[in-house]
Design a protein around this motif. Structure first.
Motif, PDB file in Angstrom:
ATOM      1  N   MET A  74      -1.266   4.868  -6.628  1.00  0.00           N
ATOM      2  CA  MET A  74       0.223   4.601  -7.347  1.00  0.00           C
ATOM      3  C   MET A  74       0.668   4.612  -4.921  1.00  0.00           C
ATOM      4  N   VAL A  75       0.489   5.350  -4.523  1.00  0.00           N
ATOM      5  CA  VAL A  75       0.622   5.482  -3.366  1.00  0.00           C
ATOM      6  C   VAL A  75      -0.074   4.306  -2.033  1.00  0.00           C
ATOM      7  N   ALA A  76      -0.808   3.567  -2.592  1.00  0.00           N
ATOM      8  CA  ALA A  76      -1.175   2.641  -1.942  1.00  0.00           C
ATOM      9  C   ALA A  76      -0.429   1.427  -2.083  1.00  0.00           C
ATOM     10  N   PHE A  77      -0.671   1.117  -2.798  1.00  0.00           N
ATOM     11  CA  PHE A  77       0.440   0.253  -4.052  1.00  0.00           C
ATOM     12  C   PHE A  77       1.586   0.390  -2.951  1.00  0.00           C
ATOM     13  N   ILE A  78       2.105   1.208  -2.933  1.00  0.00           N
ATOM     14  CA  ILE A  78       3.386   1.438  -2.882  1.00  0.00           C
ATOM     15  C   ILE A  78       3.578   1.058  -0.902  1.00  0.00           C
ATOM     16  N   SER A  79       2.952   1.990  -0.927  1.00  0.00           N
ATOM     17  CA  SER A  79       1.998   1.381   1.006  1.00  0.00           C
ATOM     18  C   SER A  79       1.846  -0.311   1.832  1.00  0.00           C
ATOM     19  N   GLN A  80       1.134  -0.703   0.482  1.00  0.00           N
ATOM     20  CA  GLN A  80       0.818  -1.916   1.170  1.00  0.00           C
ATOM     21  C   GLN A  80       1.938  -3.185   0.651  1.00  0.00           C
ATOM     22  N   ARG A  81       2.802  -2.404  -0.394  1.00  0.00           N
ATOM     23  CA  ARG A  81       3.813  -3.660  -0.458  1.00  0.00           C
ATOM     24  C   ARG A  81       5.002  -3.183   0.264  1.00  0.00           C
ATOM     25  N   TYR A  82       5.414  -2.194   0.759  1.00  0.00           N
ATOM     26  CA  TYR A  82       6.722  -2.231   1.397  1.00  0.00           C
ATOM     27  C   TYR A  82       6.521  -0.531   3.087  1.00  0.00           C
ATOM     28  N   PHE A  83       5.205  -0.758   3.218  1.00  0.00           N
ATOM     29  CA  PHE A  83       5.361   0.116   4.666  1.00  0.00           C
ATOM     30  C   PHE A  83       5.113  -0.949   5.710  1.00  0.00           C
ATOM     31  N   ASN A  84       5.467  -0.511   6.547  1.00  0.00           N
ATOM     32  CA  ASN A  84       4.821  -1.439   7.494  1.00  0.00           C
ATOM     33  C   ASN A  84       3.575  -1.039   8.343  1.00  0.00           C
ATOM     34  N   PHE A  85       3.381  -1.174   9.228  1.00  0.00           N
ATOM     35  CA  PHE A  85       2.299  -0.941  10.184  1.00  0.00           C
ATOM     36  C   PHE A  85       1.919  -0.158  11.175  1.00  0.00           C
ATOM     37  N   ALA A  86       2.743   1.202  10.714  1.00  0.00           N
ATOM     38  CA  ALA A  86       3.265   2.599  11.343  1.00  0.00           C
ATOM     39  C   ALA A  86       2.608   3.303   9.971  1.00  0.00           C
ATOM     40  N   GLY A  87       3.250   2.643   8.704  1.00  0.00           N
ATOM     41  CA  GLY A  87       2.119   3.922   7.280  1.00  0.00           C
ATOM     42  C   GLY A  87       1.418   3.782   7.019  1.00  0.00           C
ATOM     43  N   ARG A  88       0.151   2.788   7.787  1.00  0.00           N
ATOM     44  CA  ARG A  88      -0.816   2.238   6.634  1.00  0.00           C
ATOM     45  C   ARG A  88      -1.866   3.932   7.157  1.00  0.00           C
ATOM     46  N   TYR A  89      -1.779   4.429   7.510  1.00  0.00           N
ATOM     47  CA  TYR A  89      -2.011   6.172   7.398  1.00  0.00           C
ATOM     48  C   TYR A  89      -1.198   6.230   6.190  1.00  0.00           C
ATOM     49  N   PHE A  90      -0.171   6.402   5.803  1.00  0.00           N
ATOM     50  CA  PHE A  90       0.507   7.420   5.057  1.00  0.00           C
ATOM     51  C   PHE A  90      -0.303   8.319   3.578  1.00  0.00           C
ATOM     52  N   PRO A  91      -1.001   6.492   2.677  1.00  0.00           N
ATOM     53  CA  PRO A  91      -2.232   7.319   2.008  1.00  0.00           C
ATOM     54  C   PRO A  91      -3.198   8.214   2.097  1.00  0.00           C
ATOM     55  N   PHE A  92      -3.617   7.924   3.207  1.00  0.00           N
ATOM     56  CA  PHE A  92      -4.548   9.149   3.576  1.00  0.00           C
ATOM     57  C   PHE A  92      -4.113   9.958   3.260  1.00  0.00           C
ATOM     58  N   TRP A  93      -2.980  10.296   4.779  1.00  0.00           N
ATOM     59  CA  TRP A  93      -2.529  11.677   4.941  1.00  0.00           C
ATOM     60  C   TRP A  93      -2.005  12.922   3.201  1.00  0.00           C
ATOM     61  N   LEU A  94      -1.316  11.654   2.938  1.00  0.00           N
ATOM     62  CA  LEU A  94      -0.920  12.088   1.868  1.00  0.00           C
ATOM     63  C   LEU A  94      -1.360  12.812   1.126  1.00  0.00           C
ATOM     64  N   CYS A  95      -2.915  11.598   0.748  1.00  0.00           N
ATOM     65  CA  CYS A  95      -4.371  12.143  -0.242  1.00  0.00           C
ATOM     66  C   CYS A  95      -4.786  13.788   0.062  1.00  0.00           C
ATOM     67  N   THR A  96      -4.988  14.285   1.694  1.00  0.00           N
ATOM     68  CA  THR A  96      -5.878  14.754   1.842  1.00  0.00           C
ATOM     69  C   THR A  96      -4.969  16.088   2.408  1.00  0.00           C
ATOM     70  N   GLY A  97      -3.151  16.138   2.278  1.00  0.00           N
ATOM     71  CA  GLY A  97      -2.579  17.467   1.652  1.00  0.00           C
ATOM     72  C   GLY A  97      -2.919  17.892   0.606  1.00  0.00           C
ATOM     73  N   TYR A  98      -2.848  16.486  -0.605  1.00  0.00           N
ATOM     74  CA  TYR A  98      -3.404  16.849  -2.001  1.00  0.00           C
ATOM     75  C   TYR A  98      -4.290  17.438  -2.337  1.00  0.00           C
ATOM     76  N   LEU A  99      -5.279  17.404  -1.655  1.00  0.00           N
ATOM     77  CA  LEU A  99      -6.745  17.247  -1.701  1.00  0.00           C
ATOM     78  C   LEU A  99      -6.241  19.014  -0.654  1.00  0.00           C
ATOM     79  N   PHE A 100      -5.786  19.381   0.237  1.00  0.00           N
ATOM     80  CA  PHE A 100      -5.617  20.810   0.616  1.00  0.00           C
ATOM     81  C   PHE A 100      -5.058  21.748  -0.134  1.00  0.00           C
ATOM     82  N   HIS A 101      -4.504  21.035  -1.512  1.00  0.00           N
ATOM     83  CA  HIS A 101      -3.930  22.540  -2.197  1.00  0.00           C
ATOM     84  C   HIS A 101      -4.564  22.190  -3.412  1.00  0.00           C
TER      85      HIS A 101
END
Length: 195
Positions: free
Chosen positions: A81-108
Protein backbone atom coordinates in the motif's frame (compact mmCIF):
# COMPACT_ATOMS: atom_id res chain seq x y z
CA UNK A 1 5.19 -2.47 24.93
CA UNK A 2 4.10 1.11 25.41
CA UNK A 3 4.44 3.58 22.54
CA UNK A 4 7.25 5.55 24.21
CA UNK A 5 9.37 2.41 24.50
CA UNK A 6 8.65 1.50 20.87
CA UNK A 7 9.67 5.00 19.79
CA UNK A 8 12.94 5.14 21.75
CA UNK A 9 13.95 1.57 20.92
CA UNK A 10 13.13 1.91 17.20
CA UNK A 11 14.95 5.24 16.99
CA UNK A 12 17.98 3.80 18.78
CA UNK A 13 18.02 0.92 16.28
CA UNK A 14 17.09 2.94 13.21
CA UNK A 15 19.10 6.17 13.48
CA UNK A 16 22.46 4.47 12.88
CA UNK A 17 20.97 2.79 9.80
CA UNK A 18 19.53 6.04 8.44
CA UNK A 19 22.76 7.94 9.05
CA UNK A 20 25.01 5.21 7.60
CA UNK A 21 22.89 5.18 4.44
CA UNK A 22 23.23 9.00 4.25
CA UNK A 23 19.47 9.44 4.26
CA UNK A 24 18.99 11.43 7.45
CA UNK A 25 15.93 13.59 6.89
CA UNK A 26 12.80 14.48 8.80
CA UNK A 27 10.74 12.45 6.29
CA UNK A 28 12.76 9.26 6.78
CA UNK A 29 12.88 9.58 10.58
CA UNK A 30 9.14 10.31 10.55
CA UNK A 31 8.53 7.21 8.42
CA UNK A 32 10.51 5.11 10.90
CA UNK A 33 8.47 6.54 13.79
CA UNK A 34 5.09 6.01 12.10
CA UNK A 35 6.15 2.49 11.14
CA UNK A 36 7.15 1.59 14.68
CA UNK A 37 3.71 2.64 15.95
CA UNK A 38 1.58 1.35 13.07
CA UNK A 39 1.10 -2.31 14.13
CA UNK A 40 -0.71 -1.14 17.27
CA UNK A 41 -3.45 0.48 15.16
CA UNK A 42 -5.39 -2.67 16.08
CA UNK A 43 -5.63 -1.47 19.70
CA UNK A 44 -8.10 1.42 20.27
CA UNK A 45 -6.23 2.52 23.42
CA UNK A 46 -2.84 2.75 21.64
CA UNK A 47 -1.18 6.03 20.62
CA UNK A 48 -2.34 5.77 16.99
CA UNK A 49 -5.60 4.05 17.95
CA UNK A 50 -6.73 7.06 19.98
CA UNK A 51 -6.02 9.33 17.02
CA UNK A 52 -7.69 7.09 14.42
CA UNK A 53 -10.67 5.64 16.23
CA UNK A 54 -12.54 4.47 13.12
CA UNK A 55 -9.60 2.56 11.59
CA UNK A 56 -8.54 1.26 14.99
CA UNK A 57 -12.05 0.08 15.88
CA UNK A 58 -12.55 -1.74 12.59
CA UNK A 59 -9.08 -3.32 12.74
CA UNK A 60 -9.58 -4.41 16.35
CA UNK A 61 -12.97 -5.98 15.63
CA UNK A 62 -11.83 -7.83 12.52
CA UNK A 63 -8.28 -8.87 13.45
CA UNK A 64 -8.05 -8.49 17.23
CA UNK A 65 -4.98 -7.22 19.03
CA UNK A 66 -1.69 -8.75 17.91
CA UNK A 67 -3.41 -10.51 15.06
CA UNK A 68 -2.96 -9.54 11.41
CA UNK A 69 -1.18 -6.26 12.03
CA UNK A 70 1.47 -8.06 14.09
CA UNK A 71 2.50 -10.48 11.34
CA UNK A 72 4.67 -10.75 8.25
CA UNK A 73 1.50 -10.68 6.13
CA UNK A 74 0.56 -7.35 7.73
CA UNK A 75 4.04 -6.01 6.96
CA UNK A 76 3.78 -7.07 3.31
CA UNK A 77 0.32 -5.51 2.92
CA UNK A 78 1.52 -2.23 4.45
CA UNK A 79 4.56 -2.23 2.15
CA UNK A 80 2.43 -2.78 -0.97
CA UNK A 81 0.00 0.00 0.00
CA UNK A 82 2.72 2.49 0.95
CA UNK A 83 4.81 1.64 -2.12
CA UNK A 84 1.81 2.31 -4.36
CA UNK A 85 1.09 5.63 -2.66
CA UNK A 86 4.76 6.59 -2.64
CA UNK A 87 5.27 5.97 -6.35
CA UNK A 88 2.12 7.88 -7.24
CA UNK A 89 2.29 10.88 -4.92
CA UNK A 90 5.77 11.34 -3.43
CA UNK A 91 8.57 13.17 -5.15
CA UNK A 92 12.18 12.01 -5.41
CA UNK A 93 12.90 12.93 -1.77
CA UNK A 94 10.29 10.42 -0.58
CA UNK A 95 11.51 7.41 -2.55
CA UNK A 96 12.81 5.68 0.59
CA UNK A 97 9.71 6.41 2.67
CA UNK A 98 8.28 2.85 2.26
CA UNK A 99 11.61 1.30 3.22
CA UNK A 100 11.94 3.28 6.46
CA UNK A 101 8.26 2.89 7.36
CA UNK A 102 8.50 -0.88 6.96
CA UNK A 103 11.80 -0.92 8.86
CA UNK A 104 10.01 0.74 11.78
CA UNK A 105 7.15 -1.75 11.40
CA UNK A 106 9.60 -4.66 11.51
CA UNK A 107 11.30 -3.17 14.59
CA UNK A 108 7.91 -3.07 16.32
CA UNK A 109 7.33 -6.75 15.59
CA UNK A 110 10.80 -7.66 16.83
CA UNK A 111 10.32 -5.61 20.00
CA UNK A 112 6.96 -7.25 20.71
CA UNK A 113 8.53 -10.68 20.18
CA UNK A 114 10.26 -10.19 23.52
CA UNK A 115 6.95 -9.61 25.34
CA UNK A 116 5.29 -12.39 27.31
CA UNK A 117 2.57 -12.72 24.63
CA UNK A 118 4.93 -12.79 21.67
CA UNK A 119 3.96 -12.11 18.05
CA UNK A 120 2.01 -14.22 15.56
CA UNK A 121 4.60 -13.87 12.79
CA UNK A 122 2.85 -16.35 10.49
CA UNK A 123 -0.72 -15.18 11.12
CA UNK A 124 -3.27 -16.49 10.02
CA UNK A 125 -1.48 -19.84 10.02
CA UNK A 126 -0.35 -19.72 13.63
CA UNK A 127 -2.71 -19.12 16.53
CA UNK A 128 -0.02 -18.90 19.18
CA UNK A 129 2.38 -15.99 19.65
CA UNK A 130 6.04 -16.68 19.01
CA UNK A 131 8.44 -15.17 21.52
CA UNK A 132 12.13 -15.41 22.32
CA UNK A 133 11.73 -18.57 24.39
CA UNK A 134 14.04 -17.27 27.11
CA UNK A 135 12.10 -16.21 30.17
CA UNK A 136 14.75 -13.76 31.34
CA UNK A 137 14.56 -11.94 27.99
CA UNK A 138 10.81 -11.34 28.09
CA UNK A 139 9.03 -8.35 29.56
CA UNK A 140 5.53 -7.41 30.65
CA UNK A 141 3.99 -4.25 29.22
CA UNK A 142 4.39 -1.52 31.81
CA UNK A 143 6.63 -3.76 33.95
CA UNK A 144 10.09 -3.11 35.33
CA UNK A 145 11.74 -4.86 32.37
CA UNK A 146 10.13 -2.48 29.92
CA UNK A 147 11.16 0.57 31.96
CA UNK A 148 14.74 -0.69 32.14
CA UNK A 149 14.72 -1.08 28.35
CA UNK A 150 13.23 2.41 27.97
CA UNK A 151 15.96 3.92 30.14
CA UNK A 152 18.73 2.07 28.33
CA UNK A 153 17.50 2.95 24.83
CA UNK A 154 16.90 6.58 25.84
CA UNK A 155 20.53 6.87 27.01
CA UNK A 156 21.69 5.14 23.83
CA UNK A 157 19.59 7.54 21.76
CA UNK A 158 21.19 10.56 23.48
CA UNK A 159 24.64 9.16 22.66
CA UNK A 160 23.61 8.61 19.03
CA UNK A 161 22.26 12.16 18.71
CA UNK A 162 25.56 13.47 20.07
CA UNK A 163 27.46 11.33 17.54
CA UNK A 164 25.24 12.68 14.74
CA UNK A 165 26.03 16.19 15.91
CA UNK A 166 29.75 15.35 15.76
CA UNK A 167 29.23 13.71 12.35
CA UNK A 168 30.57 10.37 13.61
CA UNK A 169 27.55 8.05 13.85
CA UNK A 170 27.74 6.92 10.23
CA UNK A 171 31.23 5.50 10.78
CA UNK A 172 29.99 2.58 12.88
CA UNK A 173 28.05 0.58 10.30
CA UNK A 174 28.87 -0.56 6.77
CA UNK A 175 26.16 0.61 4.41
CA UNK A 176 26.66 -1.89 1.56
CA UNK A 177 24.03 -4.44 2.61
CA UNK A 178 21.54 -1.69 3.44
CA UNK A 179 22.04 -0.21 -0.04
CA UNK A 180 21.24 -3.60 -1.60
CA UNK A 181 18.06 -3.92 0.49
CA UNK A 182 16.97 -0.43 -0.53
CA UNK A 183 17.64 -1.14 -4.19
CA UNK A 184 15.45 -4.24 -3.91
CA UNK A 185 12.64 -2.30 -2.22
CA UNK A 186 12.81 0.38 -4.92
CA UNK A 187 12.39 -2.34 -7.58
CA UNK A 188 9.44 -3.79 -5.65
CA UNK A 189 7.89 -0.34 -5.33
CA UNK A 190 8.10 0.06 -9.10
CA UNK A 191 6.47 -3.32 -9.65
CA UNK A 192 3.60 -2.62 -7.25
CA UNK A 193 2.94 0.87 -8.56
CA UNK A 194 2.79 -0.24 -12.20
CA UNK A 195 -0.20 -2.53 -11.54
Amino acid sequence: MQYKTHVTTSLALGLPLIVSSQQLSALNVGALLVGCLLPDIDQPTSFLGKRNRLVSGVTHKTLGHRGGTHSLLGLVIVFVMVAFISQRYFNFAGRYFPFWLCTGYLFHLLEDSFSKDGVKWLWPLGKKGIRTGRKWLTYSTGGIGEYLLLGFTFCLLLIEIRLIWLNQLGNFLPSGMLAHLQALTLKLQTIFSSN
